[in-house]
Design an enzyme around this catalytic site. Sequence first.
Site, short mmCIF file in Angstrom:
data_model
loop_
_atom_site.label_atom_id
_atom_site.label_comp_id
_atom_site.label_asym_id
_atom_site.label_seq_id
_atom_site.Cartn_x
_atom_site.Cartn_y
_atom_site.Cartn_z
N LYS A 11 0.82 -1.22 0.00
CA LYS A 11 0.00 0.00 0.00
C LYS A 11 0.86 1.27 0.00
O LYS A 11 2.07 1.23 0.27
CB LYS A 11 -0.96 -0.05 1.18
CG LYS A 11 -1.93 -1.24 1.07
CD LYS A 11 -3.00 -1.18 2.14
CE LYS A 11 -3.95 -2.37 1.99
NZ LYS A 11 -5.06 -2.30 2.96
N TYR A 51 -12.10 -1.74 -4.41
CA TYR A 51 -12.67 -1.96 -3.08
C TYR A 51 -14.20 -1.83 -3.07
O TYR A 51 -14.78 -1.56 -2.02
CB TYR A 51 -12.04 -0.98 -2.08
CG TYR A 51 -10.68 -1.44 -1.58
CD1 TYR A 51 -10.55 -2.58 -0.79
CD2 TYR A 51 -9.53 -0.72 -1.87
CE1 TYR A 51 -9.31 -3.00 -0.31
CE2 TYR A 51 -8.28 -1.13 -1.40
CZ TYR A 51 -8.18 -2.27 -0.61
OH TYR A 51 -6.97 -2.68 -0.13
N ASN A 114 -2.30 -0.17 6.54
CA ASN A 114 -1.86 -1.44 7.12
C ASN A 114 -0.89 -2.20 6.21
O ASN A 114 -0.84 -3.42 6.23
CB ASN A 114 -3.07 -2.28 7.55
CG ASN A 114 -3.97 -2.66 6.40
OD1 ASN A 114 -3.74 -2.27 5.26
ND2 ASN A 114 -5.00 -3.43 6.68
N HIS A 117 -2.26 -5.61 1.35
CA HIS A 117 -3.55 -6.26 1.16
C HIS A 117 -3.28 -7.71 0.82
O HIS A 117 -2.29 -8.02 0.16
CB HIS A 117 -4.31 -5.58 0.00
CG HIS A 117 -5.50 -6.37 -0.47
ND1 HIS A 117 -6.70 -6.32 0.18
CD2 HIS A 117 -5.65 -7.24 -1.49
CE1 HIS A 117 -7.56 -7.13 -0.45
NE2 HIS A 117 -6.94 -7.69 -1.47
N GLU A 128 -9.03 -10.22 -8.25
CA GLU A 128 -8.12 -9.12 -7.96
C GLU A 128 -6.86 -9.19 -8.83
O GLU A 128 -6.36 -8.16 -9.28
CB GLU A 128 -7.77 -9.14 -6.46
CG GLU A 128 -8.98 -8.78 -5.60
CD GLU A 128 -8.77 -8.99 -4.12
OE1 GLU A 128 -9.72 -8.72 -3.36
OE2 GLU A 128 -7.68 -9.42 -3.70
P1 CMP Z 1 -7.59 -4.62 3.24
O1 CMP Z 1 -7.26 -5.97 3.74
O2 CMP Z 1 -6.91 -4.15 2.02
O3 CMP Z 1 -9.19 -4.53 3.00
C1 CMP Z 1 -9.95 -3.38 3.23
C2 CMP Z 1 -9.15 -2.23 3.75
O4 CMP Z 1 -9.90 -1.17 4.32
C3 CMP Z 1 -8.27 -2.71 4.88
O5 CMP Z 1 -7.27 -3.56 4.41
C4 CMP Z 1 -7.82 -1.38 5.46
O6 CMP Z 1 -6.76 -0.79 4.70
C5 CMP Z 1 -9.05 -0.49 5.26
N1 CMP Z 1 -9.79 -0.24 6.51
C6 CMP Z 1 -9.90 0.98 7.08
N2 CMP Z 1 -10.65 0.91 8.18
C7 CMP Z 1 -11.04 -0.37 8.32
C8 CMP Z 1 -11.85 -1.07 9.26
N3 CMP Z 1 -12.41 -0.45 10.31
N4 CMP Z 1 -12.04 -2.39 9.09
C9 CMP Z 1 -11.49 -3.04 8.03
N5 CMP Z 1 -10.71 -2.42 7.09
C10 CMP Z 1 -10.49 -1.10 7.23
#
Ligand code: CMP
Length: 134
Positions: A11, A51, A114, A117, A128
């Site tokens: 990311k 997303y 985070n 992904h 994806e």
């Molecule tokens: P990812 O696994 O890429 O899937 C959805 C993304 O939304 C997640 O990682 C985070 O980067 C983002 N995100 C932000 N807030 C939340 C939340 N409360 N719960 C889950 N995903 C979140």
Amino acid sequence: MATNRTFTMIKPDAVQDNHIGGILGMIEAAGFRIVELQKVQLTPERAGQFYEVHKERPFYQDLVKYMSSGPIVAAILEKDNAVADFRTLIGATNPANAEEGTIRKKYAKSIEANAVHGSDSDENAQIEGEFYFG
Ligand code: CMP
């Protein structure tokens, strides 16, 4: 359906902080083969499309903004049991809950930023992967 491929993105915050090499190193050390690799910046429209399953969630707008804020690295990875093993390697979505030794424990800054992904199913890994490499 094959169960030996998954899809990942490094990311924008992790790319910005020079962690591409560190993260790909952890991925290879865990036994994944990098099948496809691409550094690219998403437009807000493309990030929103990627997303789309989350579009009713309260964090969706922020997520789209964040994911289009700088380049990401997209990759298709190959290994036995790839989807499940990769989710173990990356750790919990919220880095506060991520286990020691996981990519998110080491590199993630917040639940949004985070670091990586990982696809949550074989079906989504396929969809994806095609989104970038189809
Ligand atoms: P990812 O696994 O890429 O899937 C959805 C993304 O939304 C997640 O990682 C985070 O980067 C983002 N995100 C932000 N807030 C939340 C939340 N409360 N719960 C889950 N995903 C979140």
